[in-house]
Design an enzyme around this catalytic site. Structure first.
Site, PDB file in Angstrom:
ATOM      1  N   GLN A 101      33.154  42.747  32.965  1.00 38.38           N
ATOM      2  CA  GLN A 101      34.037  42.180  33.986  1.00 38.38           C
ATOM      3  C   GLN A 101      34.250  43.215  35.092  1.00 38.38           C
ATOM      4  OE1 GLN A 101      37.526  39.885  32.035  1.00 38.38           O
ATOM      5  NE2 GLN A 101      36.861  41.361  30.495  1.00 38.38           N
ATOM      6  N   HIS A 119      31.551  39.737  37.529  1.00 43.02           N
ATOM      7  CA  HIS A 119      32.373  39.693  38.741  1.00 43.02           C
ATOM      8  C   HIS A 119      31.777  40.500  39.881  1.00 43.02           C
ATOM      9  CE1 HIS A 119      35.870  38.848  35.743  1.00 43.02           C
ATOM     10  NE2 HIS A 119      35.173  37.756  36.018  1.00 43.02           N
ATOM     11  N   CYS A 147      29.742  40.921  60.548  1.00 44.20           N
ATOM     12  CA  CYS A 147      28.376  40.471  60.275  1.00 44.20           C
ATOM     13  C   CYS A 147      27.728  40.112  61.620  1.00 44.20           C
ATOM     14  CB  CYS A 147      28.440  39.230  59.371  1.00 44.20           C
ATOM     15  SG  CYS A 147      26.844  38.474  59.048  1.00 44.20           S
ATOM     16  N   CYS A 149      26.702  37.437  62.384  1.00 39.76           N
ATOM     17  CA  CYS A 149      27.155  36.069  62.750  1.00 39.76           C
ATOM     18  C   CYS A 149      28.593  36.093  63.251  1.00 39.76           C
ATOM     19  CB  CYS A 149      27.038  35.130  61.539  1.00 39.76           C
ATOM     20  SG  CYS A 149      28.240  35.446  60.232  1.00 39.76           S
ATOM     21  N   GLY A 186      38.128  46.959  25.631  1.00 41.22           N
ATOM     22  CA  GLY A 186      38.971  47.284  26.782  1.00 41.22           C
ATOM     23  C   GLY A 186      39.245  46.142  27.720  1.00 41.22           C
ATOM     24  N   THR A 187      39.504  44.948  27.143  1.00 46.59           N
ATOM     25  CA  THR A 187      39.905  43.844  28.012  1.00 46.59           C
ATOM     26  C   THR A 187      41.147  43.156  27.460  1.00 46.59           C
ATOM     27  OG1 THR A 187      39.241  41.771  29.083  1.00 46.59           O
ATOM     28  CG2 THR A 187      38.328  42.188  26.884  1.00 46.59           C
ATOM     29  N   SER A 188      42.021  42.761  28.384  1.00 41.68           N
ATOM     30  CA  SER A 188      43.261  42.076  27.966  1.00 41.68           C
ATOM     31  C   SER A 188      42.967  40.629  27.607  1.00 41.68           C
ATOM     32  CB  SER A 188      44.296  42.136  29.094  1.00 41.68           C
ATOM     33  OG  SER A 188      43.725  41.575  30.273  1.00 41.68           O
ATOM     34  N   GLU A 214      45.693  48.215  22.519  1.00 38.52           N
ATOM     35  CA  GLU A 214      46.770  47.287  22.130  1.00 38.52           C
ATOM     36  C   GLU A 214      46.143  45.995  21.645  1.00 38.52           C
ATOM     37  OE1 GLU A 214      48.712  46.843  25.929  1.00 38.52           O
ATOM     38  OE2 GLU A 214      47.251  45.342  26.591  1.00 38.52           O
TER      39      GLU A 214
HETATM   40  C1  BV8 Z   1      37.269  30.775  38.446  1.00 38.67           C
HETATM   41  C2  BV8 Z   1      36.587  41.304  40.599  1.00 38.67           C
HETATM   42  C3  BV8 Z   1      36.793  28.584  39.165  1.00 38.67           C
HETATM   43  C4  BV8 Z   1      37.424  41.668  41.775  1.00 38.67           C
HETATM   44  C5  BV8 Z   1      38.045  40.047  39.068  1.00 38.67           C
HETATM   45  C6  BV8 Z   1      44.746  29.355  39.546  1.00 38.67           C
HETATM   46  C7  BV8 Z   1      43.991  29.373  40.711  1.00 38.67           C
HETATM   47  C8  BV8 Z   1      42.671  29.798  40.731  1.00 38.67           C
HETATM   48  C9  BV8 Z   1      42.073  30.212  39.563  1.00 38.67           C
HETATM   49  C10 BV8 Z   1      42.839  30.204  38.425  1.00 38.67           C
HETATM   50  C11 BV8 Z   1      44.156  29.791  38.381  1.00 38.67           C
HETATM   51  N1  BV8 Z   1      44.609  29.905  37.110  1.00 38.67           N
HETATM   52  C12 BV8 Z   1      43.622  30.401  36.333  1.00 38.67           C
HETATM   53  C13 BV8 Z   1      42.551  30.568  37.115  1.00 38.67           C
HETATM   54  C14 BV8 Z   1      41.273  31.093  36.722  1.00 38.67           C
HETATM   55  C15 BV8 Z   1      41.270  32.563  37.086  1.00 38.67           C
HETATM   56  C16 BV8 Z   1      42.008  33.313  35.980  1.00 38.67           C
HETATM   57  O1  BV8 Z   1      41.490  33.462  34.905  1.00 38.67           O
HETATM   58  N2  BV8 Z   1      43.229  33.756  36.263  1.00 38.67           N
HETATM   59  C17 BV8 Z   1      43.992  34.456  35.250  1.00 38.67           C
HETATM   60  C18 BV8 Z   1      44.738  35.603  35.881  1.00 38.67           C
HETATM   61  C19 BV8 Z   1      44.903  33.465  34.585  1.00 38.67           C
HETATM   62  N3  BV8 Z   1      39.882  32.941  37.105  1.00 38.67           N
HETATM   63  C20 BV8 Z   1      39.218  32.882  38.252  1.00 38.67           C
HETATM   64  O2  BV8 Z   1      39.709  32.657  39.336  1.00 38.67           O
HETATM   65  C21 BV8 Z   1      37.735  33.100  38.100  1.00 38.67           C
HETATM   66  N4  BV8 Z   1      37.056  32.058  38.771  1.00 38.67           N
HETATM   67  O3  BV8 Z   1      37.976  30.393  37.567  1.00 38.67           O
HETATM   68  O4  BV8 Z   1      36.586  29.972  39.271  1.00 38.67           O
HETATM   69  C22 BV8 Z   1      35.861  28.054  40.154  1.00 38.67           C
HETATM   70  C23 BV8 Z   1      34.661  27.537  39.699  1.00 38.67           C
HETATM   71  C24 BV8 Z   1      33.800  27.030  40.636  1.00 38.67           C
HETATM   72  C25 BV8 Z   1      34.089  27.102  42.000  1.00 38.67           C
HETATM   73  C26 BV8 Z   1      35.297  27.691  42.433  1.00 38.67           C
HETATM   74  C27 BV8 Z   1      36.194  28.178  41.506  1.00 38.67           C
HETATM   75  C28 BV8 Z   1      37.312  34.410  38.744  1.00 38.67           C
HETATM   76  C29 BV8 Z   1      38.011  35.546  38.067  1.00 38.67           C
HETATM   77  C30 BV8 Z   1      37.405  36.860  38.564  1.00 38.67           C
HETATM   78  C31 BV8 Z   1      38.432  37.631  39.358  1.00 38.67           C
HETATM   79  N5  BV8 Z   1      37.854  38.941  39.735  1.00 38.67           N
HETATM   80  N6  BV8 Z   1      37.439  41.198  39.393  1.00 38.67           N
HETATM   81  C32 BV8 Z   1      37.964  43.073  41.685  1.00 38.67           C
HETATM   82  O5  BV8 Z   1      37.750  43.765  40.682  1.00 38.67           O
HETATM   83  O6  BV8 Z   1      38.620  43.487  42.661  1.00 38.67           O
HETATM   84  S1  BV8 Z   1      39.034  39.978  37.729  1.00 38.67           S
HETATM   85  C33 BV8 Z   1      39.555  41.551  37.370  1.00 38.67           C
HETATM   86  O7  BV8 Z   1      40.718  41.416  36.592  1.00 38.67           O
HETATM   87  C34 BV8 Z   1      38.605  42.298  36.488  1.00 38.67           C
HETATM   88  O8  BV8 Z   1      37.277  42.076  36.837  1.00 38.67           O
HETATM   89  C35 BV8 Z   1      38.922  41.787  35.120  1.00 38.67           C
HETATM   90  O9  BV8 Z   1      38.217  40.632  34.821  1.00 38.67           O
HETATM   91  C36 BV8 Z   1      40.357  41.428  35.249  1.00 38.67           C
HETATM   92  C37 BV8 Z   1      41.195  42.473  34.580  1.00 38.67           C
HETATM   93  O10 BV8 Z   1      41.028  42.228  33.241  1.00 38.67           O
HETATM   94  P1  BV8 Z   1      40.630  43.405  32.258  1.00 38.67           P
HETATM   95  O11 BV8 Z   1      39.290  43.924  32.593  1.00 38.67           O
HETATM   96  O12 BV8 Z   1      40.862  42.901  30.902  1.00 38.67           O
HETATM   97  O13 BV8 Z   1      41.616  44.570  32.601  1.00 38.67           O
HETATM   98  P2  BV8 Z   1      43.159  44.608  32.277  1.00 38.67           P
HETATM   99  O14 BV8 Z   1      43.732  45.651  33.145  1.00 38.67           O
HETATM  100  O15 BV8 Z   1      43.704  43.212  32.298  1.00 38.67           O
HETATM  101  O16 BV8 Z   1      43.240  45.072  30.743  1.00 38.67           O
HETATM  102  C38 BV8 Z   1      42.750  46.336  30.388  1.00 38.67           C
HETATM  103  C39 BV8 Z   1      42.757  46.376  28.879  1.00 38.67           C
HETATM  104  O17 BV8 Z   1      42.196  47.609  28.481  1.00 38.67           O
HETATM  105  C40 BV8 Z   1      44.145  46.303  28.290  1.00 38.67           C
HETATM  106  O18 BV8 Z   1      44.138  45.390  27.207  1.00 38.67           O
HETATM  107  C41 BV8 Z   1      44.391  47.731  27.782  1.00 38.67           C
HETATM  108  O19 BV8 Z   1      45.168  47.750  26.590  1.00 38.67           O
HETATM  109  C42 BV8 Z   1      43.011  48.197  27.480  1.00 38.67           C
HETATM  110  N7  BV8 Z   1      42.802  49.635  27.593  1.00 38.67           N
HETATM  111  C43 BV8 Z   1      43.350  50.507  28.468  1.00 38.67           C
HETATM  112  N8  BV8 Z   1      42.862  51.736  28.258  1.00 38.67           N
HETATM  113  C44 BV8 Z   1      41.954  51.635  27.248  1.00 38.67           C
HETATM  114  C45 BV8 Z   1      41.919  50.297  26.810  1.00 38.67           C
HETATM  115  N9  BV8 Z   1      41.114  49.873  25.814  1.00 38.67           N
HETATM  116  C46 BV8 Z   1      40.344  50.807  25.213  1.00 38.67           C
HETATM  117  N10 BV8 Z   1      40.316  52.107  25.583  1.00 38.67           N
HETATM  118  C47 BV8 Z   1      41.099  52.564  26.578  1.00 38.67           C
HETATM  119  N11 BV8 Z   1      41.079  53.859  26.910  1.00 38.67           N
END
Ligand code: BV8
Length: 249
Positions: A101, A119, A147, A149, A186-188, A214
């Site tokens: 991700q 992503h 761009c 364009c 490492g994903t929530s 966690e």
């Molecule tokens: C989609 C790129 C449909 C950008 C990212 C309402 C409106 C619109 C959409 C939605 C909505 N409700 C729900 C949705 C769907 C939405 C979604 O899921 N929302 C969530 C918040 C509810 N998803 C989308 O919008 C996706 N697209 O649904 O499209 C569609 C289909 C067709 C046509 C049109 C539309 C797109 C989602 C992608 C968003 N882009 N990233 C950028 O990076 O700037 S997401 C971004 O956040 C990351 O890429 C990643 O995916 C996410 C963060 O999650 P994690 O990686 O898990 O990180 P996080 O910080 O959360 O957790 C870290 C974990 O690591 C923790 O658990 C922690 O304990 C642990 N950790 C920490 N340290 C360590 C560790 N573990 C091990 N070792 C360590 N040392």
């Protein structure tokens, strides 16, 4: 047996492995996760606002500067032992697919090949209105370049509310469904459709190993949960797998 032994046991019996990584695997490289409170200038902004088409439309300069600051930090960090352990594990299996991700490219820097970037990647760019490919923008620009364009250039990452690139999720689904072991690091497990992959793998018969500091919604159905930093746990799992493989020979 320890959870490291349990994980190594499952892995050593596998032929096909898939991995889903999130921001946590890059934390020990010095890249803040999304769950971390945004630091400094970004403390007052919600990443889900910044990482969205509406966020960019409302304030292209602010979103551009957020990505520029993330790219500047990326230029100074290295892959960590967790990324390297995954790259080395890959050679021990018939199939080993890293699905990430993250947009930081650190798996590739550590030597992983065929990485599926759900992503996108923060070092690629396209135009906002028409998607025209565009060259890597120089670091340090205060606002998005234009761009040919006339549209603003933006990072070619997937924002909230945007679909994933054509075929990318399909590739990830195939890897998850055909895996004997699915390793989640490492994903929530909160962002979809990426967060659906672990249950897809489990429903197709894969054993699940989760590495996270966690517990998460995935922990409910993981076969093994390793509650430690991935930069420490993954090298230990690798070491145990090597020991098991050499003792069998
Ligand atoms: C989609 C790129 C449909 C950008 C990212 C309402 C409106 C619109 C959409 C939605 C909505 N409700 C729900 C949705 C769907 C939405 C979604 O899921 N929302 C969530 C918040 C509810 N998803 C989308 O919008 C996706 N697209 O649904 O499209 C569609 C289909 C067709 C046509 C049109 C539309 C797109 C989602 C992608 C968003 N882009 N990233 C950028 O990076 O700037 S997401 C971004 O956040 C990351 O890429 C990643 O995916 C996410 C963060 O999650 P994690 O990686 O898990 O990180 P996080 O910080 O959360 O957790 C870290 C974990 O690591 C923790 O658990 C922690 O304990 C642990 N950790 C920490 N340290 C360590 C560790 N573990 C091990 N070792 C360590 N040392």
């Amino acid at each position: 047996m320890s959870v490291i032994d349990d994980a190594a046991e499952l892995l050593c019996a596998a032929k096909r492995v898939a991995v889903l990584s999130g921001a946590g695997i890059s934390k020990e490289s010095g890249i803040p996760t999304f769950r971390d409170a945004q630091t400094g200038l970004w403390a007052n902004y919600d990443p889900q606002q910044l990482a969205s088409p509406s966020g960019f439309r409302n304030n292209p300069k602010l979103v551009w500067q957020w990505y520029d600051s993330r790219r500047q930090r990326l230029a100074e960090v290295q892959a960590n032992p967790g990324h390297f352990a995954l790259a080395e594990l890959a050679s021990m299996f018939e199939e080993f697919t890293v699905i990430t991700q993250n947009v930081d490219g650190l798996h590739q820097k550590a030597g992983s090949r065929g990485v599926i970037e759900l992503h996108g990647n923060i070092t690629t760019f396209r135009c906002f209105e028409r998607g025209h490919e565009s060259p890597v923008a120089p670091l340090g620009l205060a606002e998005p370049p234009l761009c040919h364009c006339g549209s603003f250039i933006r990072p070619a990452v997937v924002w909230f509310g945007e679909g994933l690139p054509e075929g990318v999720f399909q590739q990830a689904l195939v890897a998850a469904q055909s895996s004997d072991v699915f390793l989640i690091v490492g994903t929530s497990g909160l962002v979809y459709p990426a967060a659906s992959l672990p249950s897809v793998a489990a429903e197709a018969g894969a054993k699940l190993i989760e590495i996270n500091r966690e517990r998460t919604p995935i922990s409910e159905f993981a076969d093994v949960f390793i509650g430690r930093e991935s930069g420490k746990a993954l090298p230990e799992v690798l070491h145990r797998c090597k020991e098991k493989r050499s003792s069998v020979r």
